[in-house]
Scaffold this motif. Structure first.
Motif, PDB file in Angstrom:
ATOM      1  N   ARG A   2       2.007 -50.704 -10.998  1.00 42.78           N
ATOM      2  CA  ARG A   2       1.987 -50.732  -9.539  1.00 42.78           C
ATOM      3  C   ARG A   2       3.374 -50.493  -8.987  1.00 42.78           C
ATOM      4  NH1 ARG A   2      -1.735 -52.684  -6.024  1.00 42.78           N
ATOM      5  NH2 ARG A   2      -0.227 -53.643  -4.646  1.00 42.78           N
ATOM      6  N   LEU A   3       3.453 -49.735  -7.919  1.00 41.96           N
ATOM      7  CA  LEU A   3       4.732 -49.525  -7.251  1.00 41.96           C
ATOM      8  C   LEU A   3       4.683 -50.320  -5.948  1.00 41.96           C
ATOM      9  CD1 LEU A   3       5.020 -45.721  -7.987  1.00 41.96           C
ATOM     10  CD2 LEU A   3       6.359 -47.568  -9.011  1.00 41.96           C
ATOM     11  N   ASP A   4       5.102 -51.532  -6.053  1.00 44.82           N
ATOM     12  CA  ASP A   4       4.996 -52.465  -4.946  1.00 44.82           C
ATOM     13  C   ASP A   4       6.051 -52.167  -3.890  1.00 44.82           C
ATOM     14  OD1 ASP A   4       4.111 -54.881  -3.661  1.00 44.82           O
ATOM     15  OD2 ASP A   4       6.032 -55.715  -4.315  1.00 44.82           O
ATOM     16  N   GLU A   5       5.622 -52.056  -2.663  1.00 45.58           N
ATOM     17  CA  GLU A   5       6.562 -51.695  -1.603  1.00 45.58           C
ATOM     18  C   GLU A   5       7.671 -52.723  -1.445  1.00 45.58           C
ATOM     19  OE1 GLU A   5       4.431 -50.992   1.983  1.00 45.58           O
ATOM     20  OE2 GLU A   5       3.295 -49.321   1.160  1.00 45.58           O
ATOM     21  N   ALA A   6       7.275 -53.983  -1.413  1.00 48.36           N
ATOM     22  CA  ALA A   6       8.256 -55.046  -1.184  1.00 48.36           C
ATOM     23  C   ALA A   6       9.287 -55.096  -2.315  1.00 48.36           C
ATOM     24  CB  ALA A   6       7.543 -56.387  -1.045  1.00 48.36           C
ATOM     25  N   VAL A  51      16.624 -51.817   0.917  1.00 53.21           N
ATOM     26  CA  VAL A  51      16.224 -51.217   2.190  1.00 53.21           C
ATOM     27  C   VAL A  51      14.931 -51.869   2.653  1.00 53.21           C
ATOM     28  CG1 VAL A  51      17.272 -49.000   1.632  1.00 53.21           C
ATOM     29  CG2 VAL A  51      14.878 -49.426   1.055  1.00 53.21           C
ATOM     30  N   SER A  52      14.485 -51.499   3.818  1.00 53.68           N
ATOM     31  CA  SER A  52      13.233 -52.065   4.309  1.00 53.68           C
ATOM     32  C   SER A  52      12.062 -51.292   3.717  1.00 53.68           C
ATOM     33  CB  SER A  52      13.178 -51.998   5.824  1.00 53.68           C
ATOM     34  OG  SER A  52      12.775 -50.724   6.247  1.00 53.68           O
ATOM     35  N   ARG A  53      10.867 -51.730   4.011  1.00 58.30           N
ATOM     36  CA  ARG A  53       9.696 -51.080   3.436  1.00 58.30           C
ATOM     37  C   ARG A  53       9.491 -49.684   3.992  1.00 58.30           C
ATOM     38  NH1 ARG A  53       5.311 -54.345   5.278  1.00 58.30           N
ATOM     39  NH2 ARG A  53       4.104 -52.529   4.670  1.00 58.30           N
ATOM     40  N   THR A  54       9.958 -49.447   5.187  1.00 60.41           N
ATOM     41  CA  THR A  54       9.650 -48.175   5.835  1.00 60.41           C
ATOM     42  C   THR A  54      10.046 -46.946   5.004  1.00 60.41           C
ATOM     43  OG1 THR A  54       9.896 -49.269   7.964  1.00 60.41           O
ATOM     44  CG2 THR A  54       9.847 -46.870   7.974  1.00 60.41           C
ATOM     45  N   PRO A  55      11.324 -46.821   4.643  1.00 60.25           N
ATOM     46  CA  PRO A  55      11.671 -45.635   3.856  1.00 60.25           C
ATOM     47  C   PRO A  55      10.993 -45.620   2.483  1.00 60.25           C
ATOM     48  CG  PRO A  55      13.544 -47.130   4.023  1.00 60.25           C
ATOM     49  CD  PRO A  55      12.506 -47.639   4.957  1.00 60.25           C
ATOM     50  N   ILE A  56      10.738 -46.798   1.942  1.00 60.49           N
ATOM     51  CA  ILE A  56      10.012 -46.857   0.669  1.00 60.49           C
ATOM     52  C   ILE A  56       8.623 -46.261   0.827  1.00 60.49           C
ATOM     53  CG2 ILE A  56       8.972 -48.388  -1.036  1.00 60.49           C
ATOM     54  CD1 ILE A  56      11.870 -48.445  -1.393  1.00 60.49           C
ATOM     55  N   ARG A  57       7.951 -46.682   1.855  1.00 65.02           N
ATOM     56  CA  ARG A  57       6.609 -46.148   2.124  1.00 65.02           C
ATOM     57  C   ARG A  57       6.656 -44.633   2.249  1.00 65.02           C
ATOM     58  NH1 ARG A  57       2.205 -48.555   3.783  1.00 65.02           N
ATOM     59  NH2 ARG A  57       1.557 -46.850   5.133  1.00 65.02           N
ATOM     60  N   ARG A  89      -4.488 -49.973  -0.895  1.00 62.06           N
ATOM     61  CA  ARG A  89      -4.514 -50.577  -2.224  1.00 62.06           C
ATOM     62  C   ARG A  89      -3.252 -50.261  -3.005  1.00 62.06           C
ATOM     63  NH1 ARG A  89     -10.005 -49.825  -5.072  1.00 62.06           N
ATOM     64  NH2 ARG A  89      -9.472 -51.907  -5.801  1.00 62.06           N
ATOM     65  N   GLY A  90      -2.278 -49.716  -2.324  1.00 59.54           N
ATOM     66  CA  GLY A  90      -0.991 -49.528  -2.957  1.00 59.54           C
ATOM     67  C   GLY A  90      -0.886 -48.300  -3.833  1.00 59.54           C
ATOM     68  N   ALA A  91       0.292 -48.129  -4.379  1.00 60.74           N
ATOM     69  CA  ALA A  91       0.583 -46.952  -5.184  1.00 60.74           C
ATOM     70  C   ALA A  91       0.725 -47.344  -6.644  1.00 60.74           C
ATOM     71  CB  ALA A  91       1.867 -46.304  -4.698  1.00 60.74           C
ATOM     72  N   ILE A  92       0.242 -46.510  -7.514  1.00 60.19           N
ATOM     73  CA  ILE A  92       0.450 -46.712  -8.938  1.00 60.19           C
ATOM     74  C   ILE A  92       0.904 -45.397  -9.564  1.00 60.19           C
ATOM     75  CG2 ILE A  92      -1.309 -48.510  -9.121  1.00 60.19           C
ATOM     76  CD1 ILE A  92      -3.096 -46.375 -10.449  1.00 60.19           C
ATOM     77  N   VAL A  93       1.580 -45.500 -10.681  1.00 65.65           N
ATOM     78  CA  VAL A  93       1.941 -44.293 -11.411  1.00 65.65           C
ATOM     79  C   VAL A  93       0.660 -43.686 -11.966  1.00 65.65           C
ATOM     80  CG1 VAL A  93       3.268 -43.367 -13.323  1.00 65.65           C
ATOM     81  CG2 VAL A  93       4.148 -45.293 -12.033  1.00 65.65           C
TER      82      VAL A  93
END
Lengths: 244, 244
Positions: B41-45, B53-59, B77-81
DNA sequence: ATTTCTAATCTTGCATACAATTCATATATG
DNA sequence: CATATATGAATTGTATGCAAGATTAGAAAT
């Protein structure tokens, strides 16, 4: 007119989708429909107002479209509808030709009755549209025909790549099909392609598809070169002056 | 060793780039480096914290990587590889084979002294690495060799497509090159490819490149499958369950 | 013990606010 | 008159807060 993103997994999941995904589709559709012309700025604030959302999901949609190469997102300078130079455009058509011919080669190797039937149906639809001279309809049916071939390759990844590129070129293809002669010529080429695939002749299928696609690119380049100068000096690799 | 995103227009613009773009690179690099394994899982937080950085640029970075097919972003449901199925992976290699062979065909047709020289240099680097048995180095030099061929096609758009796909497959290629035999065999194939391109033999260049790439896919599939049973049972056409 | 329902927690999606940069206009200067 | 510079307006980039959906844990019931 219609969506069907890549898989065809979008239609049933619509209610699950986030706004950003819907917006991505909407913006893409608007671009394909010609509502935004190449070179037009895609202003975040305007789009946000138009769709009644905040800038955040708009940004997310734009960035995704940018990552797919559908639009040009330059950091700090906003997004614009891509304006491929004539050179770039030719390169795109040439690439499309290579990918489609790969699909044709595989289709010839692996053709199943199902896929055969699908191609046949799409081809007949094209026939009707062509004889009625309805270029808008032909445009749609033509797309189905080509998509049937992509699927017939029985390589869903390759098919996805083909879909995506086909979409990116759709604007230019449409213009190009307006010429009535081209409609009938295109149809004849389709027949030849179908024949080759059915015969299981990989080489011939590939060649015919290659030429079928490339002739569009060439025609279009000619059309464009008539007026436009070259916009892009910086773009890509080593400026490939000739490309042919 | 490094990046060079698509054009090669990134290197000089680094200071102009937004955080989101840099993050996109960083995350992609981390995935390629194997720091995140397929399925992770590539968790935003967490990513936000990690990069300060904040979540925005990560998203924004994640969504772009998702649009490129590099990772899987499922709404809500988030991002996964991405975890391509063996079938999907084989399809990706098959597609790579088709694209590379297209590059080879065009390179044979259009070869210039510059491109010839670049390929030669890359090939010599591969030789050294291979004879030293340094698979990490060979991995890097191999990449340069292939990229030299992409460029030699003198179709920058096609080359971009090839780059992108090459990157997506890099994780699997790397594992595969660990086998020492394969290193030397790969090198020999390179020599044959170079020869064909120099001879201007389009057909032979295409065939040799096709086989060179596909053998990797096959070997890898074998490795993954153990017995190579299903390989492509459901392949293509209908619902493409995975990826995106 | 297994299953199902509920509730608490965690994560993502979107809106808003502010900071930073670019673009446009006008002014000054050669 | 043209070029350069500076100032203000417009637009993009990032952070934060809150709402809504998803996941997990726990309790109740069979």
């Amino acid at each position: 007119m219609f969506c069907q993103v890549y898989g065809m997994e979008s239609a049933d999941k619509v209610h699950t989708m986030s706004q950003a995904f819907r917006l991505k589709q909407s913006i893409e559709d608007a671009v394909i429909a010609g509502e935004f012309l190449p070179g037009d700025r895609l202003d975040e604030a305007s789009l946000a107002e138009r769709f009644g959302v905040s800038r955040t999901p708009i940004r997310e949609a734009l960035l995704q479209l940018g990552a797919e190469g559908f639009i040009d997102v330059r950091p700090r300078r906003g997004a614009i509808v891509s304006v491929p130079s004539p050179t770039r455009l030719f390169e795109m058509f040439e690439t499309m030709a290579e990918i489609e011919s790969a699909c044709g080669r595989l289709a010839a190797r692996r053709l199943t009755p199902d896929n055969d039937e699908a191609m046949e149906a799409a081809h007949r639809a094209c026939e009707i549209a062509a004889h009625e001279g309805d270029s808008e309809q032909y445009y749609a049916d033509n797309r189905n025909f080509h998509e049937a071939i992509y699927r017939a390759s029985r390589n869903s990844f390759l098919a996805d790549q083909a879909f995506a590129l086909h979409k990116r070129l759709s604007a230019y293809r449409r213009i190009q099909l307006r010429a009535r002669n081209r409609l009938l010529q295109s149809l004849q080429e389709h027949a030849g392609i179908l024949e080759a695939i059915r015969a299981g002749d990989e080489q011939l299928s590939a060649t015919r598809l290659h030429d079928h696609v490339l002739v569009q690119g060439e025609r279009f380049s000619d059309m464009v070169l008539g007026l436009a100068g070259d916009r892009r000096s910086d773009a890509a690799g080593s400026r490939s002056g000739t490309t042919r």
